[in-house]
Design a protein around this motif. Structure first.
Motif, PDB file in Angstrom:
ATOM      1  N   THR A  31       0.847  -1.200   0.000  1.00  0.00           N
ATOM      2  CA  THR A  31       0.000   0.000   0.000  1.00  0.00           C
ATOM      3  C   THR A  31       0.877   1.243   0.000  1.00  0.00           C
ATOM      4  O   THR A  31       2.058   1.201   0.350  1.00  0.00           O
ATOM      5  CB  THR A  31      -0.925   0.037   1.242  1.00  0.00           C
ATOM      6  N   ASN A  32       0.257   2.380  -0.373  1.00  0.00           N
ATOM      7  CA  ASN A  32       0.972   3.652  -0.311  1.00  0.00           C
ATOM      8  C   ASN A  32       0.643   4.359   0.999  1.00  0.00           C
ATOM      9  O   ASN A  32      -0.043   3.805   1.867  1.00  0.00           O
ATOM     10  CB  ASN A  32       0.638   4.520  -1.523  1.00  0.00           C
ATOM     11  N   GLU A  33       1.109   5.597   1.162  1.00  0.00           N
ATOM     12  CA  GLU A  33       0.918   6.328   2.421  1.00  0.00           C
ATOM     13  C   GLU A  33      -0.544   6.635   2.697  1.00  0.00           C
ATOM     14  O   GLU A  33      -0.917   6.922   3.839  1.00  0.00           O
ATOM     15  CB  GLU A  33       1.741   7.619   2.403  1.00  0.00           C
ATOM     16  N   ASN A  34      -1.359   6.597   1.627  1.00  0.00           N
ATOM     17  CA  ASN A  34      -2.793   6.847   1.806  1.00  0.00           C
ATOM     18  C   ASN A  34      -3.568   5.574   2.118  1.00  0.00           C
ATOM     19  O   ASN A  34      -4.790   5.601   2.245  1.00  0.00           O
ATOM     20  CB  ASN A  34      -3.370   7.491   0.546  1.00  0.00           C
ATOM     21  N   GLY A  35      -2.846   4.459   2.212  1.00  0.00           N
ATOM     22  CA  GLY A  35      -3.501   3.193   2.509  1.00  0.00           C
ATOM     23  C   GLY A  35      -4.086   2.513   1.289  1.00  0.00           C
ATOM     24  O   GLY A  35      -4.760   1.479   1.414  1.00  0.00           O
ATOM     25  N   GLU A  36      -3.838   3.067   0.096  1.00  0.00           N
ATOM     26  CA  GLU A  36      -4.338   2.450  -1.128  1.00  0.00           C
ATOM     27  C   GLU A  36      -3.466   1.269  -1.521  1.00  0.00           C
ATOM     28  O   GLU A  36      -2.239   1.321  -1.412  1.00  0.00           O
ATOM     29  CB  GLU A  36      -4.318   3.449  -2.293  1.00  0.00           C
ATOM     30  N   GLU A  37      -4.126   0.195  -1.979  1.00  0.00           N
ATOM     31  CA  GLU A  37      -3.362  -0.947  -2.483  1.00  0.00           C
ATOM     32  C   GLU A  37      -2.667  -0.534  -3.786  1.00  0.00           C
ATOM     33  O   GLU A  37      -3.254   0.119  -4.649  1.00  0.00           O
ATOM     34  CB  GLU A  37      -4.287  -2.128  -2.761  1.00  0.00           C
ATOM     35  N   LYS A  67       0.484   8.996  -5.647  1.00  0.00           N
ATOM     36  CA  LYS A  67      -0.582   9.809  -6.228  1.00  0.00           C
ATOM     37  C   LYS A  67      -1.862   8.999  -6.416  1.00  0.00           C
ATOM     38  O   LYS A  67      -2.954   9.433  -6.029  1.00  0.00           O
ATOM     39  CB  LYS A  67      -0.107  10.358  -7.574  1.00  0.00           C
ATOM     40  N   ILE A  68      -1.751   7.800  -7.022  1.00  0.00           N
ATOM     41  CA  ILE A  68      -2.961   7.021  -7.348  1.00  0.00           C
ATOM     42  C   ILE A  68      -2.836   5.528  -7.048  1.00  0.00           C
ATOM     43  O   ILE A  68      -3.726   4.748  -7.399  1.00  0.00           O
ATOM     44  CB  ILE A  68      -3.344   7.191  -8.834  1.00  0.00           C
ATOM     45  N   GLY A  69      -1.739   5.113  -6.406  1.00  0.00           N
ATOM     46  CA  GLY A  69      -1.590   3.705  -6.070  1.00  0.00           C
ATOM     47  C   GLY A  69      -1.274   2.820  -7.269  1.00  0.00           C
ATOM     48  O   GLY A  69      -1.713   1.668  -7.321  1.00  0.00           O
ATOM     49  N   VAL A  70      -0.522   3.340  -8.220  1.00  0.00           N
ATOM     50  CA  VAL A  70      -0.179   2.599  -9.437  1.00  0.00           C
ATOM     51  C   VAL A  70       1.318   2.674  -9.674  1.00  0.00           C
ATOM     52  O   VAL A  70       1.935   3.722  -9.475  1.00  0.00           O
ATOM     53  CB  VAL A  70      -0.915   3.183 -10.669  1.00  0.00           C
ATOM     54  N   LYS A  71       1.902   1.541 -10.084  1.00  0.00           N
ATOM     55  CA  LYS A  71       3.269   1.576 -10.591  1.00  0.00           C
ATOM     56  C   LYS A  71       3.312   0.855 -11.930  1.00  0.00           C
ATOM     57  O   LYS A  71       2.452   0.017 -12.235  1.00  0.00           O
ATOM     58  CB  LYS A  71       4.255   0.969  -9.597  1.00  0.00           C
ATOM     59  N   LEU A  72       4.312   1.214 -12.713  1.00  0.00           N
ATOM     60  CA  LEU A  72       4.390   0.745 -14.093  1.00  0.00           C
ATOM     61  C   LEU A  72       5.501  -0.269 -14.294  1.00  0.00           C
ATOM     62  O   LEU A  72       6.559  -0.191 -13.683  1.00  0.00           O
ATOM     63  CB  LEU A  72       4.653   1.913 -15.050  1.00  0.00           C
ATOM     64  N   PRO A 326      -9.142  -2.218 -14.403  1.00  0.00           N
ATOM     65  CA  PRO A 326      -9.296  -1.248 -15.499  1.00  0.00           C
ATOM     66  C   PRO A 326      -9.459   0.180 -15.013  1.00  0.00           C
ATOM     67  O   PRO A 326      -9.007   1.121 -15.673  1.00  0.00           O
ATOM     68  CB  PRO A 326     -10.550  -1.744 -16.230  1.00  0.00           C
ATOM     69  N   GLU A 327     -10.101   0.349 -13.855  1.00  0.00           N
ATOM     70  CA  GLU A 327     -10.262   1.710 -13.338  1.00  0.00           C
ATOM     71  C   GLU A 327      -8.911   2.361 -13.077  1.00  0.00           C
ATOM     72  O   GLU A 327      -8.710   3.552 -13.357  1.00  0.00           O
ATOM     73  CB  GLU A 327     -11.079   1.702 -12.031  1.00  0.00           C
ATOM     74  N   LYS A 328      -7.967   1.566 -12.549  1.00  0.00           N
ATOM     75  CA  LYS A 328      -6.638   2.104 -12.259  1.00  0.00           C
ATOM     76  C   LYS A 328      -5.878   2.415 -13.550  1.00  0.00           C
ATOM     77  O   LYS A 328      -5.127   3.393 -13.622  1.00  0.00           O
ATOM     78  CB  LYS A 328      -5.845   1.111 -11.399  1.00  0.00           C
ATOM     79  N   ALA A 329      -6.065   1.588 -14.576  1.00  0.00           N
ATOM     80  CA  ALA A 329      -5.400   1.842 -15.852  1.00  0.00           C
ATOM     81  C   ALA A 329      -5.888   3.166 -16.450  1.00  0.00           C
ATOM     82  O   ALA A 329      -5.094   3.987 -16.919  1.00  0.00           O
ATOM     83  CB  ALA A 329      -5.645   0.687 -16.816  1.00  0.00           C
ATOM     84  N   VAL A 330      -7.204   3.372 -16.419  1.00  0.00           N
ATOM     85  CA  VAL A 330      -7.757   4.618 -16.946  1.00  0.00           C
ATOM     86  C   VAL A 330      -7.352   5.794 -16.068  1.00  0.00           C
ATOM     87  O   VAL A 330      -7.034   6.885 -16.565  1.00  0.00           O
ATOM     88  CB  VAL A 330      -9.294   4.528 -17.061  1.00  0.00           C
ATOM     89  N   GLU A 331      -7.330   5.577 -14.764  1.00  0.00           N
ATOM     90  CA  GLU A 331      -6.932   6.645 -13.849  1.00  0.00           C
ATOM     91  C   GLU A 331      -5.491   7.071 -14.123  1.00  0.00           C
ATOM     92  O   GLU A 331      -5.159   8.262 -14.090  1.00  0.00           O
ATOM     93  CB  GLU A 331      -7.075   6.175 -12.394  1.00  0.00           C
TER      94      GLU A 331
END
Length: 497
Positions: A31-37, A67-72, A326-331
Motif C-alpha cells: 500500500t501507499n501512504e494513503n492506505g491504497e493498495e 498519487k494514485i496507487g499505481v506503478k508501471l 481497469p479503473e486504475k489503468a484509466v486513472e
C-alpha cells in the motif's frame, strides 16, 4: 515568468490491450501512504529499450504510487518486432494491461474487432473524464469502432499532410518560389534547372518507401474514396485519372534523369545531395528534417491536410479486455494527460540528469502571450546523457502538455492546435471497413502491390506497360469483389449518418 497555460492533454497512446488473461499486479498487500493498495500495470510500447529506462520508471513509480496507487512495468519492443510480438502477447494470453496501438502498427481496428481491447466509454465518464474533455473530439470520434471507444488517442497532428521538402541552399541560390510549388507537375521547371545547373545533385530524391501523391483515402489499399468526393464512390486508386496522370509524370521525371536510378530499391542515404524529396508533414517539421539531414530545409504542402480514420488513429493506448484493474489503468492515463510533471518525466527523463530547464527569451514569451499550450520553460537536453533516455514521445501519450525543446518555438503546440483546427475531414472519415466478407481477396493485394507499387510510384517502369499488368493481377485476385463490398458498406454507413 509567464503563467502556465492549462494544456489540452493529448489522448494517450491506445494501450494495446489484448484478450489476454490477468494484467494488473503488484505485490500483494503493498500500500501507499494513503492506505491504497498498489497495483502494477504492464505497458507495452513500441521503440528501443533505453539504457536509463529503469531509472526513469523508478522515479515515475515513486510519484504514481503515492498519487494514485499505481506503478508501471514498461516493456519496450523494437520497431521491426512490435507487430509480431504483440500478436503473440495478445493471442497467447501473456500478462499485459496497456499497449501502444494505431492504424499502422498493432492494428487498432483489427484488435478491437476481435475483442482484445477493453470498451472504455463508461470509464471515460468517470476515471477518464478530465482527459476526455481535454482531447479534440475528432480524435475520440476516430477512436470509436461501431460506436464504442477502445483506445485513448494521443493528441498530436490529426491529419495527413504530405509535403515537398526542399534543400534551402538551392532554393536561395536560384531564388525558387517554393511556396508556390504544390502539385507534382509544379516541380518540373525547377527539377530541370537543378539537373542542368547542379550535376552532383539529385533533383528529386526518392526511396523505396515513396508513394506518389495520392488524393484518396485508401481505406484498404488500393481501394478507397477520393478526397472531395461527397458521393462516396469506391474506386481502385490505379483506375483514377489523377493517379494515371501522376504515374506518367513520374515516368517522365525518371527518364529525364530527375530521379535517382535506384529509387525503387533505395533506403534513405542522407549523404546524397538532393534538391527536393517528399515527407509527411506537421507544424515545424522543417526543424526535425533539417536536424536529421544536417542542413536547413523548407517545405510546402502538396495538398490540403485531410483527416482520415488512419491519420486520426496515428497513436493510441488500449487497455486489456481482461485487465484486473481497469479503473486504475484509466486513472493512470488520465493522470498522465493532466499532470505536467508526470508527462514530462516520461517524455524527457529526470531533470538535472537528462535535461535542465531554461527560460525562453522575453521576446518569444511576449509573442506567444495568450496562445494555448504555452509554458514558461523550455528543455535543454544533456548532451552526454540524452542518448541514455530518448523515447518516441508520441508513443507514450499526447504531446500538448509537454515542454518544448530549447531550439523549438515556444508556441509549437499552439501551432499544432491551429493546424488540427484547419485540417479538413475527408468524406470517408468515420467509416470502418469490415473486410471479413472479402478477406481472401484482400490478402492477395499485398504481394501484388509490393511487386509493382515501388517501381510504378518512382517512375522506374513505364506505366503504359506495367499498369495493365498490375490491374490484371488485381482483377484476378478479386478487386471488384472488394470494391462492391466496400461500396455496399459505405452506402449503409452514409444512410445512417
Amino acid at each position: 515568468m509567464m503563467k502556465l497555460k492549462k494544456i489540452a492533454a493529448l489522448g494517450l497512446a491506445l494501450v494495446m490491450a489484448a484478450t489476454s488473461l490477468t494484467a494488473c499486479g503488484g505485490k500483494k498487500g503493498e500500500t501507499n501512504e494513503n492506505g491504497e493498495e498498489i497495483v502494477e500495470l504492464t505497458w507495452y510500447q513500441v521503440g528501443d529499450t533505453q539504457k536509463d529506462a529503469q531509472k526513469v520508471i523508478e522515479k515515475v513509480n515513486e510519484y504514481t504510487t503515492e498519487k494514485i496507487g499505481v506503478k508501471l512495468n514498461i516493456i519496450n519492443v523494437g520497431w521491426g518486432d512490435y507487430n509480431q510480438k504483440m500478436q503473440v502477447v495478445i493471442n497467447t494470453g501473456d500478462k499485459w494491461d496497456m499497449c501502444f496501438t494505431c492504424s499502422w502498427a498493432n492494428d487498432y481496428l483489427q484488435n478491437a474487432n476481435k475483442g482484445a481491447f477493453l470498451e472504455l466509454d463508461e470509464y471515460l465518464e468517470k476515471e477518464g473524464k478530465e482527459m476526455h474533455d481535454l482531447v479534440d473530439s475528432r480524435f475520440w470520434e476516430a477512436a470509436k469502432i461501431g460506436g464504442v471507444t477502445y483506445g485513448v488517442p494521443h493528441e498530436k497532428e490529426i491529419g495527413s499532410c504530405p509535403m515537398w521538402v526542399f534543400t534551402k541552399e538551392y532554393v536561395d541560390k536560384y531564388n525558387i518560389p517554393y511556396q508556390d510549388i504544390h502539385t507534382l507537375e509544379d516541380l518540373e521547371p525547377w527539377l530541370k534547372l537543378i539537373h542542368e545547373k547542379e550535376p552532383d545533385v539529385v533533383p528529386l530524391y526518392l526511396t523505396k518507401d515513396y508513394t506518389a501523391p495520392t488524393y484518396m483515402d485508401k481505406i484498404q489499399d488500393p481501394v478507397g474514396i477520393e478526397y472531395g468526393d461527397d458521393t462516396l464512390t469506391v474506386k481502385n486508386v490505379f483506375e483514377t485519372e489523377r493517379m494515371k496522370s501522376t504515374l506518367k509524370t513520374m515516368r517522365k521525371y525518371y527518364t529525364e534523369g530527375y530521379v535517382n536510378k535506384d529509387a525503387a530499391t533505395a533506403s534513405d542515404d542522407k549523404s546524397i545531395k538532393r534538391f527536393v524529396t517528399k515527407g509527411d508533414g506537421q507544424p515545424y517539421a522543417e526543424l526535425i528534417w533539417g536536424k536529421d539531414l544536417g542542413y536547413e530545409v523548407v517545405a510546402t504542402e502538396i495538398m490540403d491536410t485531410q483527416i482520415t480514420n488512419a491519420s486520426a488513429r496515428g497513436a493510441l493506448t488500449a487497455i486489456n479486455k481482461n485487465c484486473e484493474h481497469p479503473e486504475k489503468a484509466v486513472e493512470f492515463l488520465n493522470l498522465m494527460y493532466t499532470d505536467e510533471y508526470l508527462r514530462n518525466l516520461l517524455n524527457y527523463g529526470i531533470e538535472g540528469e537528462h535535461y535542465e530547464f531554461v527560460e525562453p527569451a522575453k521576446e518569444e514569451i511576449q509573442a506567444a502571450e495568450g496562445k494555448e499550450y504555452v509554458y514558461d520553460k523550455k528543455v535543454r537536453l544533456n548532451e552526454e546523457t540524452k542518448k541514455d533516455y530518448s523515447v518516441p514521445y508520441w508513443v507514450q501519450g499526447g504531446m500538448f502538455n509537454t515542454y518544448v525543446l530549447e531550439n523549438e518555438p515556444l508556441d509549437k503546440w499552439a501551432a499544432f492546435k491551429e493546424f488540427n483546427d484547419a485540417s479538413k475531414e475527408a468524406p470517408s472519415f468515420g467509416f470502418d471497413f469490415d473486410l471479413e466478407p472479402v478477406s481472401t481477396q484482400v490478402a492477395g493485394f499485398r504481394n501484388i502491390l509490393d511487386e509493382f507499387g515501388k517501381s510504378l510510384y518512382t517512375g522506374s517502369v513505364d506505366p503504359d506497360e506495367y499498369l495493365p499488368q498490375l490491374q490484371k493481377k488485381l482483377e484476378a485476385t478479386g478487386i471488384q469483389d472488394v470494391i462492391d463490398e466496400m461500396q455496399s458498406q459505405i452506402d449503409e454507413w452514409k444512410a445512417q449518418k
